[in-house]
Design a protein around this motif. Structure first.
Motif, PDB file in Angstrom:
ATOM      1  N   PRO A  10      38.934  41.041  53.927  1.00  0.00           N
ATOM      2  CA  PRO A  10      40.458  40.021  53.902  1.00  0.00           C
ATOM      3  C   PRO A  10      41.502  40.597  53.553  1.00  0.00           C
ATOM      4  CG  PRO A  10      39.205  40.072  51.813  1.00  0.00           C
ATOM      5  CD  PRO A  10      38.759  41.019  52.997  1.00  0.00           C
ATOM      6  N   ALA A  11      42.700  39.840  53.357  1.00  0.00           N
ATOM      7  CA  ALA A  11      44.530  40.413  52.861  1.00  0.00           C
ATOM      8  C   ALA A  11      43.927  39.810  51.339  1.00  0.00           C
ATOM      9  CB  ALA A  11      45.237  39.653  53.443  1.00  0.00           C
ATOM     10  N   THR A  12      44.752  40.807  50.620  1.00  0.00           N
ATOM     11  CA  THR A  12      45.436  41.170  49.533  1.00  0.00           C
ATOM     12  C   THR A  12      46.989  40.805  48.942  1.00  0.00           C
ATOM     13  OG1 THR A  12      44.941  43.091  49.462  1.00  0.00           O
ATOM     14  CG2 THR A  12      42.720  41.845  49.373  1.00  0.00           C
ATOM     15  N   GLY A  24      44.717  41.832  41.143  1.00  0.00           N
ATOM     16  CA  GLY A  24      44.446  41.861  42.989  1.00  0.00           C
ATOM     17  C   GLY A  24      44.144  40.427  42.975  1.00  0.00           C
ATOM     18  N   MET A  25      44.422  40.154  44.421  1.00  0.00           N
ATOM     19  CA  MET A  25      43.533  38.505  44.636  1.00  0.00           C
ATOM     20  C   MET A  25      43.253  38.829  46.137  1.00  0.00           C
ATOM     21  SD  MET A  25      45.082  34.456  43.912  1.00  0.00           S
ATOM     22  CE  MET A  25      45.223  35.438  42.510  1.00  0.00           C
ATOM     23  N   GLY A 144      36.382  40.323  46.905  1.00  0.00           N
ATOM     24  CA  GLY A 144      36.768  38.956  46.809  1.00  0.00           C
ATOM     25  C   GLY A 144      37.434  38.081  45.413  1.00  0.00           C
ATOM     26  N   GLY A 145      38.149  37.156  45.762  1.00  0.00           N
ATOM     27  CA  GLY A 145      39.137  35.983  44.587  1.00  0.00           C
ATOM     28  C   GLY A 145      39.457  37.311  43.869  1.00  0.00           C
ATOM     29  N   ALA A 146      39.758  37.059  42.575  1.00  0.00           N
ATOM     30  CA  ALA A 146      40.679  37.860  41.921  1.00  0.00           C
ATOM     31  C   ALA A 146      40.001  38.595  40.561  1.00  0.00           C
ATOM     32  CB  ALA A 146      41.882  36.616  41.016  1.00  0.00           C
ATOM     33  N   ILE A 147      40.802  39.962  40.912  1.00  0.00           N
ATOM     34  CA  ILE A 147      39.943  40.729  40.113  1.00  0.00           C
ATOM     35  C   ILE A 147      40.908  41.657  39.155  1.00  0.00           C
ATOM     36  CG2 ILE A 147      38.156  41.108  41.752  1.00  0.00           C
ATOM     37  CD1 ILE A 147      41.109  44.225  41.385  1.00  0.00           C
ATOM     38  N   LEU A 148      40.461  42.782  37.707  1.00  0.00           N
ATOM     39  CA  LEU A 148      41.452  43.094  37.156  1.00  0.00           C
ATOM     40  C   LEU A 148      40.733  44.687  37.119  1.00  0.00           C
ATOM     41  CD1 LEU A 148      43.729  42.958  34.911  1.00  0.00           C
ATOM     42  CD2 LEU A 148      41.334  42.507  33.288  1.00  0.00           C
ATOM     43  N   ALA A 149      41.232  45.077  37.177  1.00  0.00           N
ATOM     44  CA  ALA A 149      40.514  46.650  38.050  1.00  0.00           C
ATOM     45  C   ALA A 149      41.467  47.790  37.156  1.00  0.00           C
ATOM     46  CB  ALA A 149      40.239  47.215  39.096  1.00  0.00           C
ATOM     47  N   TRP A 150      41.294  48.519  36.906  1.00  0.00           N
ATOM     48  CA  TRP A 150      41.472  49.468  35.760  1.00  0.00           C
ATOM     49  C   TRP A 150      41.211  50.914  35.760  1.00  0.00           C
ATOM     50  CZ3 TRP A 150      39.492  46.445  33.106  1.00  0.00           C
ATOM     51  CH2 TRP A 150      38.409  46.576  32.284  1.00  0.00           C
TER      52      TRP A 150
END
Length: 294
Positions: A10-12, A24-25, A144-150
């Motif tokens: 997918p696009a993000t 990101g989403m 996919g969906g929305a994510i919080l990442a570090w």
């Protein structure tokens, strides 16, 4: 070993204003690639759609480079490759086209090395982060969906943020392009304490606004860290974002731009048609799942 694999990625969007380099989403806007593993050495690449006459069609192709990196990590035999890529995600517009290509290539490599096994999403996220330098777009493309990442000390941590069923987005895509490296080069090394505090507050609220308190999205998507400094590079996009926000719509520059993204529930986006958007292609989007392999 499978002779043919197909991947859809997918696009993000990244940042959503305050979530710089960590939120990101993924959306229902996809590139689809088919890979034939050949018995004889060689490389064939055919690209249609976005970037068809811009991307290299040899070993420099980002998907091919990512396949090679994945095979180096996981093993697998691929004497020759025939890659067919149909791209719909615009390039250099802040919609994660590079991250999508990297994730697609790594996923194809996983399919070669581990035929029939479920995708190892944490492993692909780690390698994609190594290639991208930050995990927001890559993490969203994988999960996919929305994510919080570090990332810290080489380890990528990721939390999925469940969105409401009625959550949607509108992308405003200009014809102009923006290179991520150029957009990063204009960012200052320091910001004022007041701006840092305001940004920290908005970023802390953003995951809550995305999951449980959409009424807070407007404040949570406010930014003082990167968008204003990039404004001279994408004046029309910055102006559109401000006009959307003046209308009370949660809007931000998508990634490094120049696409503008508006997000929220149906009622929060009800006023978008009253905002003039000359020079922008408008696409209505829904959150989507991560990369798929078959």
């Amino acid at each position: 070993m499978p002779r043919r694999l197909t991947v859809r990625v997918p696009a993000t969007t990244a940042n959503l204003g305050s979530g710089f380099d960590c939120v990101g989403m993924a959306f229902d806007w996809f590139d689809e690639l088919t890979l034939d593993v050949l018995d004889e050495p060689g490389l064939e690449i055919a690209v249609t759609g976005e970037g068809a006459h811009q991307v290299p069609t040899d070993e420099r192709h980002l998907v091919v480079r990512s396949i090679s990196r994945g095979l180096q990590e996981w093993g697998g035999d691929a004497p020759g490759l025939r890659l067919s890529a149909h791209n719909t995600i615009p390039h250099s517009r802040g919609l994660g086209s590079s991250a999508s290509a990297i994730v697609a290539g790594l996923t194809l490599a996983w399919g070669i090395a581990h035929p029939g096994e479920p995708i190892d999403r944490p492993a692909i996220t780690r390698l994609a982060h190594e290639a991208e330098g930050h995990p927001d777009n890559a993490g969203a493309a994988v999960w996919g969906g929305a994510i919080l990442a570090w990332a810290r000390a080489g380890k990528v941590s990721l939390v999925q943020l469940p969105l409401a069923d009625s959550f949607r987005a509108v992308a405003y895509v200009p014809a102009t392009e923006s290179k991520t490296d150029d957009a990063r080069a204009v960012l200052p090394d320091t910001v004022s304490r007041a701006d840092a505090v305001s940004q920290a507050i908005a970023a802390a609220v953003l995951p809550l606004a995305l999951t449980k308190r959409p009424d807070l999205l407007f404040d949570a998507t406010a930014d003082l860290l990167h968008q204003q400094y990039r404004a001279p590079m994408m004046a029309a996009s910055y102006d559109l974002m401000l006009r959307l926000r003046e209308a009370g719509i949660p809007a931000a520059i998508s990634g490094a731009g120049p696409t503008v993204i508006a997000v929220g529930l149906d009622e929060q986006l009800a006023g978008i048609d009253a905002v003039d958007t000359p020079g922008f292609a408008v696409r209505h989007l829904r959150p989507a799942g991560g990369v798929e392999l078959r």
